[in-house]
Design an enzyme around this catalytic site. Sequence first.
Site, PDB file in Angstrom:
ATOM      1  N   GLU A  87       5.029  -5.320   8.236  1.00  0.00           N
ATOM      2  CA  GLU A  87       3.641  -5.161   7.764  1.00  0.00           C
ATOM      3  C   GLU A  87       3.082  -6.461   7.175  1.00  0.00           C
ATOM      4  OE1 GLU A  87       3.340  -0.440   6.637  1.00  0.00           O
ATOM      5  OE2 GLU A  87       3.617  -1.834   4.989  1.00  0.00           O
ATOM      6  N   HIS A 135      10.845  -3.698   2.944  1.00  0.00           N
ATOM      7  CA  HIS A 135      11.236  -2.285   2.902  1.00  0.00           C
ATOM      8  C   HIS A 135      11.701  -1.820   4.279  1.00  0.00           C
ATOM      9  CE1 HIS A 135       6.983  -1.845   4.099  1.00  0.00           C
ATOM     10  NE2 HIS A 135       7.015  -0.528   4.128  1.00  0.00           N
ATOM     11  N   HIS A 155      -0.950   4.955   9.498  1.00  0.00           N
ATOM     12  CA  HIS A 155       0.421   5.463   9.588  1.00  0.00           C
ATOM     13  C   HIS A 155       0.423   6.813  10.278  1.00  0.00           C
ATOM     14  CE1 HIS A 155       0.126   2.708   6.183  1.00  0.00           C
ATOM     15  NE2 HIS A 155       1.378   2.393   6.405  1.00  0.00           N
ATOM     16  N   HIS A 192       0.840  -1.218   0.000  1.00  0.00           N
ATOM     17  CA  HIS A 192       0.000   0.000   0.000  1.00  0.00           C
ATOM     18  C   HIS A 192       0.871   1.263   0.000  1.00  0.00           C
ATOM     19  CE1 HIS A 192      -0.253  -0.825   4.607  1.00  0.00           C
ATOM     20  NE2 HIS A 192       0.782  -0.068   4.375  1.00  0.00           N
TER      21      HIS A 192
HETATM   22 FE   LIG Z   1       2.194   0.694   5.638  1.00  0.00          FE
END
Ligand SMILES: [Fe+2]
Lengths: 136, 292
Positions: B240, B193, B59, B12
């Site tokens: 995540e 990431h 977030h 996302h």
């Molecule tokens: Fe995220």
Amino acid sequence: MTTPRDIHAYLAEFEDIPGTRVFTAARARQGYHLNQFAMSLMKAENRETFKANERAYLDRWPMTEEQKQAVLDRDFNRCLELGGNIYFLAKLFSTDGKSFAQAVSTMTDMSFEDYTAMMIAGGRSPVGVRSIKEKY
Amino acid sequence: MARITAGVACSHIPALGVAVDFEKTEEAYWKPAFTGFDWTREWEKAEEPDVVILVYNDHATAFDMKFIPTFAIGCAESFTPADEGWGPRQVPVVEGHPDLAWHIAQSCILDEFDMTIINEMEVDHGLTVPLSMMFGKVDKWPCKVIPLAVNVVTYPPPSGNRCWALGEAIRRAVESYPEDLNVQVWGTGGMSHQLQGPRAGLINKEWDNRFLDQLSGSTDALRHIPHIEYLRETGSEGIEMVMWLIMRGAMGKTTEQLHRHYHVPASNTAVGHIVLRPVDEASAANDVGAAA
Ligand SMILES: [Fe+2]
């Protein structure tokens, strides 16, 4: 379900990852006001006030002097060390008009151009940067 | 009865949303990230889900440091796209399904998952980017959405095993809802990431692809991956991926892969995407019954 975890061993492992600050409860407590300050920049009027006089705006928050200085310096590695979290700090670099990749590259030893080239070439390899102790 | 007909997972990454909003998806940099979703956009038109249970993380948008719910379910009539600091995305308001959401909340709590219930909330890129990837640029989202927010920011996040088990509880909840609804479960975030520190930019293609491999079939090996492995192997934000396991848990014992896509990079991140069909025998029989 699963066997209960040893919380001390669980947390200790996080300190063994090179170049990484895991956002533990201890960091969340240390950085609470730093992160809430950054969160306040979600509002356009707060961004304007901050930009007009950064120091004065920071003085409204019960942050440590080191935290304030790290913000003024835009030293994101130092912000992380002092309990900042990257998703909160994102409000700060967005206020500066910087993208995630631009801000993130400042935490590495690379220029933005070199960082971008590394990502296009497939990113940073995990080899050698998984563990400080085990060096694999 | 309501039934879960498919599972979808995808990254996302906010930059994907920017690329959609500002018509950059045909540019050389973005095109290879987006073409892997063409199949899914056509497939979704044929599937016509009534409701998507969308597992994502906030977030620092709706939740700041004041409240940190581990699992929170959105029970509102609608959810407005948030201003994340550069103005809200120009995407449709997200319509909820309060009846089913409350049913899932109650059912999960009785099933010993202590859900936080949210009656008012704005939603950030974690929720709206997957909708754009799967449905494209539209005036109205084609289905109702139940946001399921997971804390993956402040440690410890829930374990992979707990996420998988919540998926199983969600499946039981959906299957006990009396209305005939076509429900999909989406898991979002990842893949590898790291957005912070000198190690930023870490990508692990081999690990990510092994993770994708193990989402189909009847293995449940993924539920036992400890947090430290995500952190070491896939970067600090690779954690995540535990959210994908809620989707996988909701598919039942066995899944079949319908589609898969992997591309590096989108900004700092590896884009991963998979579409799964549950092939659990009992529910396969139900699907035949419902179709007849
Ligand atoms: Fe995220």
